[in-house]
Design a protein around this motif. Structure first.
Motif, mmCIF file in Angstrom:
data_model
loop_
_atom_site.group_PDB
_atom_site.id
_atom_site.type_symbol
_atom_site.label_atom_id
_atom_site.label_comp_id
_atom_site.label_asym_id
_atom_site.label_seq_id
_atom_site.Cartn_x
_atom_site.Cartn_y
_atom_site.Cartn_z
ATOM 1 N N LYS B 49 -16.405 21.522 36.287
ATOM 2 C CA LYS B 49 -17.553 22.236 36.871
ATOM 3 C C LYS B 49 -18.634 22.516 35.820
ATOM 4 N N SER B 50 -18.203 23.067 34.703
ATOM 5 C CA SER B 50 -19.185 23.396 33.661
ATOM 6 C C SER B 50 -19.815 22.125 33.108
ATOM 7 N N THR B 51 -18.993 21.093 32.967
ATOM 8 C CA THR B 51 -19.515 19.819 32.479
ATOM 9 C C THR B 51 -20.604 19.308 33.414
ATOM 10 N N ALA B 171 -25.908 28.649 38.036
ATOM 11 C CA ALA B 171 -25.168 29.837 37.618
ATOM 12 C C ALA B 171 -23.704 29.468 37.453
ATOM 13 N N ASP B 172 -23.214 29.551 36.214
ATOM 14 C CA ASP B 172 -21.833 29.176 35.913
ATOM 15 C C ASP B 172 -20.982 30.442 35.855
ATOM 16 N N GLU B 173 -20.227 30.703 36.922
ATOM 17 C CA GLU B 173 -19.397 31.904 37.033
ATOM 18 C C GLU B 173 -20.140 33.172 36.634
ATOM 19 N N PRO B 174 -21.278 33.445 37.261
ATOM 20 C CA PRO B 174 -22.087 34.596 36.849
ATOM 21 C C PRO B 174 -21.393 35.916 37.117
HETATM 22 MG MG LIG Z 1 -16.357 26.277 33.308
#
Ligand SMILES: [Mg+2]
Ligand SMILES: Nc1ncnc2c1ncn2[C@@H]1O[C@H](COP(=O)(O)OP(=O)(O)OP(=O)(O)O)[C@@H](O)[C@H]1O
Lengths: 405, 226
Positions: B49-51, B171-174
């Motif tokens: 996901k972050s990638t 938004a990455d796990e905000p």
């Molecule tokens: Mg991640």
């Protein structure tokens, strides 16, 4: 305020301790440079002052009459029989013309004719060998301002007045108004009245120099209408060697600069210069490395911040400038502290290193130019030191920087 | 840049990390986000996901495939071009707020504008204060970011992501690092901004409850969209 400047200032503020420490380092470095420069410049100025205080920059004299052997290849041994002719005082031919020419040169500040020779000074039963200086009282002051060196009487060498050094006066028991007999080598003799006593700060000269008028000198030395040397002062003392060579070639006279006559002193000054440059270079290098290491650490510490800045649109060249600015600001502010420190050290030294009478050995040379140069050097040092860290900050991969929690 | 059409278009995006052994993390992602959409991105830890978010946020480049923001293909852009596009069209919120601690709340919010223009303009302060007011941080404008609570910091980060009125916020796990109340508050803020504007959101979350409140959910498993 510019974005880059604002961020740079905040980053420096954020790393308070690091900032303070490296500024202390820069300040110390700049302080050492200022102290050293002021000390050496002051010392050199005082050495040159002392050397040139009683000397002309260039002295022109009749060329030595060299006996020239007939070059006989068969009878080489004839060389062994050639001897120098007996030294005899000779005049500079056409000296008034030469003097006028010299005075019209823009690089010459003063030129004066003198008759110089040795003589005996007699007073009662006492006698001493002295160096006669027949001088033109109007123009001689441009070479050596004897009026400012008088401790008694006036500088009056008109008629049969003479000015002698305090040491000779003591030796012969002379005072202003007393008479002194001067005897030249060929027994020309004349009676002089002492008009003043000088002290040029050098015992030997105070003992040997006797100033009389040019005319009296010509009479005593049997040099009617002639002069034995022309003394020249220049605007730029370090051009003396060059000018002396030029004048020698143009006139055919023996032409010596203070630099050849004092070559030992010059060598001393030059080696002082190079060791001072060496030390300054090493200090600057140390400061550059200090700034670089502090900022490299800061780039690593601020990796996440740099990453997020890149994410919200900060361009690489902006980050480059942000870190260069930090280096520049460190250098600038550090150099101001360094100026304060260096000045205090130099003044402190001046206070400690004194003559027995409490006056400073020599005045340290704290000049605006030195301060300005130090600020520029520190600024340059900051920029050079921050170059590598700035490049690293700009090149930081934002994805990696943000991921590293 | 086109005024209509999707905000984001991914075509066959692969991503491999080159190491001692090269591992492919994303296996040919096709993805489209429309204007004003509010999309949840879910998936187990390590699924990429972050990638993916880094790639479509132009912080990282795909190994192959294309990314287009507002119809503009980003493959050919150099770093300066990517940075400009990122600054103007994208906003970021990360799990750990990532505020600049030496700046005040207000300054943190308008920093993207400052970086864009190069110098301060009073309008920037105004815009930042207005946003801070809307996220319930009136009175905290001059507070250094480091002196705000975690929830407050995340709200400031949301305001910062919105300050340039971007087309898409990533938004990455905000809410991942916040307690439930703060997380809810942060989520609601984004949802509200989304409703009032054309700004699209792509939100990575592990919280199915939040995902339900989004327009659509994409699930990533082992580098592929299910
Ligand atoms: Mg991640
Ligand atoms: N820079 C990197 N170099 C090598 N491998 C990486 C790198 N970044 C991520 N990976 C790997 O890629 C895979 C996906 O990582 P990613 O961070 O995208 O997962 P994620 O879905 O965000 O997980 P989480 O939910 O825990 O945040 C993981 O196996 C991770 O180890």
């Amino acid at each position: 305020m510019r974005f880059e400047l604002q961020v740079a200032l905040r980053f420096l503020q954020e790393g308070r301790v690091q900032t303070a420490l490296i500024m202390g380092g820069i300040g110390t470095g700049v302080g050492v440079i200022i102290f050293l420069s002021a000390l050496i410049a002051g010392l050199q100025a005082s050495i040159i002052d002392r050397t040139l205080g009683t000397q002309a920059h260039v002295v022109l004299q009749p060329s030595e009459e060299e006996a020239r052997p007939q070059l006989d290849r068969v009878h080489q041994d004839v060389l062994a029989h050639i001897q120098r002719p007996a030294q005899r005082l000779r005049t500079i031919l056409g000296w008034p013309r030469l003097l006028a020419d010299l005075r019209s040169r823009p690089d010459v500040t003063a030129a004066t004719p003198t008759v110089e020779g040795s003589a005996f000074a007699l007073r009662g039963t006492a006698n001493r060998s002295v160096a006669l200086r027949g001088v033109d009282s109007d123009s001689y002051g441009g070479i050596l301002d004897l009026r400012s060196k008088l401790v008694e009487g006036t500088f009056d060498v008109t008629g049969t007045h003479a000015v002698v050094g305090v040491e000779l006066a003591k030796e012969l028991g002379l005072g202003v108004g007393d008479t002194l007999r001067l005897v030249a080598p060929d027994d020309h003799t004349e009676l002089f009245t002492i008009s003043g006593l000088f002290d040029v700060g050098i015992t030997d000269l105070n003992l040997r120099w006797v100033f009389i008028s040019l005319r009296s000198g010509q009479t005593l030395m049997d040099l009617s209408g002639g002069v034995s040397s022309i003394q020249v002062k220049l605007r730029d003392i370090y051009s003396a060697e060059q000018v002396a060579r030029e004048l020698g070639a143009a006139t055919g006279l023996k032409s010596d600069s203070w630099m050849t006559l004092n070559s030992q002193i010059l060598i001393g000054l030059r080696s002082q210069d190079s060791s001072s440059i060496m030390i300054q270079f090493l200090v600057i290098l140390a400061v550059v490395l200090g700034i670089a290491s502090v900022l490299v650490v800061s780039v690593i510490q601020k990796g996440r911040q740099i990453g997020i800045m890149r994410a919200f649109g900060t361009r690489q060249e902006q980050l480059l400038r942000i870190f260069l600015l930090q280096g520049g600001l460190l250098g600038l502010v550090g150099s101001l502290g360094g100026i304060l420190l260096g000045t205090l050290m130099a003044l402190g030294f001046q206070r400690i290193a004194t003559n027995p009478d409490g006056s400073p050995l020599f005045p340290v040379a704290l000049t605006l130019q030195l301060y300005g140069r130090s600020v520029l050097v520190a600024l340059g040092t900051g920029l050079v030191g921050s170059w590598l860290p700035a490049r690293r900050a700009a090149a930081l991969d934002p994805a990696v920087a943000i991921r590293n929690e | 840049m086109s005024e209509s059409g999707p905000v984001l278009q991914l075509h066959q995006v692969h991503k491999s990390y080159l190491g001692a052994v090269s591992t492919e993390v994303l296996h040919g992602i096709d993805l489209q986000v429309e204007r004003g959409e509010f999309v949840a991105l879910m998936g187990p830890s390590g699924s990429g996901k972050s990638t993916l978010l880094n790639i479509l946020g132009l912080l990282d480049r795909p190994t192959s495939g294309t990314v287009a923001i507002l119809g503009q293909d980003c493959t050919a852009l150099d770093d300066a071009g990517l940075t400009r596009l990122r600054g103007k069209s994208l906003g970021f919120v990360f799990q750990f707020h990532h505020l600049l601690p030496a700046f005040t709340a207000e300054e943190n919010v308008y920093l993207p504008m400052l970086a864009d223009v190069g110098h301060f303009e009073p309008a920037m302060g105004q815009r930042a204060r207005e946003l801070l007011g809307r996220i319930g941080l009136k009175g905290f404008e001059t507070r250094p970011a480091a002196q705000l609570s975690g929830g407050q910091q995340q709200r400031v980060a949301i305001a910062r992501a919105l300050v340039m009125s971007p087309a898409l916020v990533l938004a990455d796990e905000p809410t991942g690092n916040l307690d439930q109340a703060s997380g809810n508050q942060a989520f609601e803020l984004m949802r509200e901004f989304n409703r009032e504007s054309t700004t699209a959101f792509l939100l990575v979350t592990h919280n199915p409850g939040l995902a339900k409140r989004c327009d659509r959910t994409i699930t990533l498993v082992d580098g592929s969209i299910e």
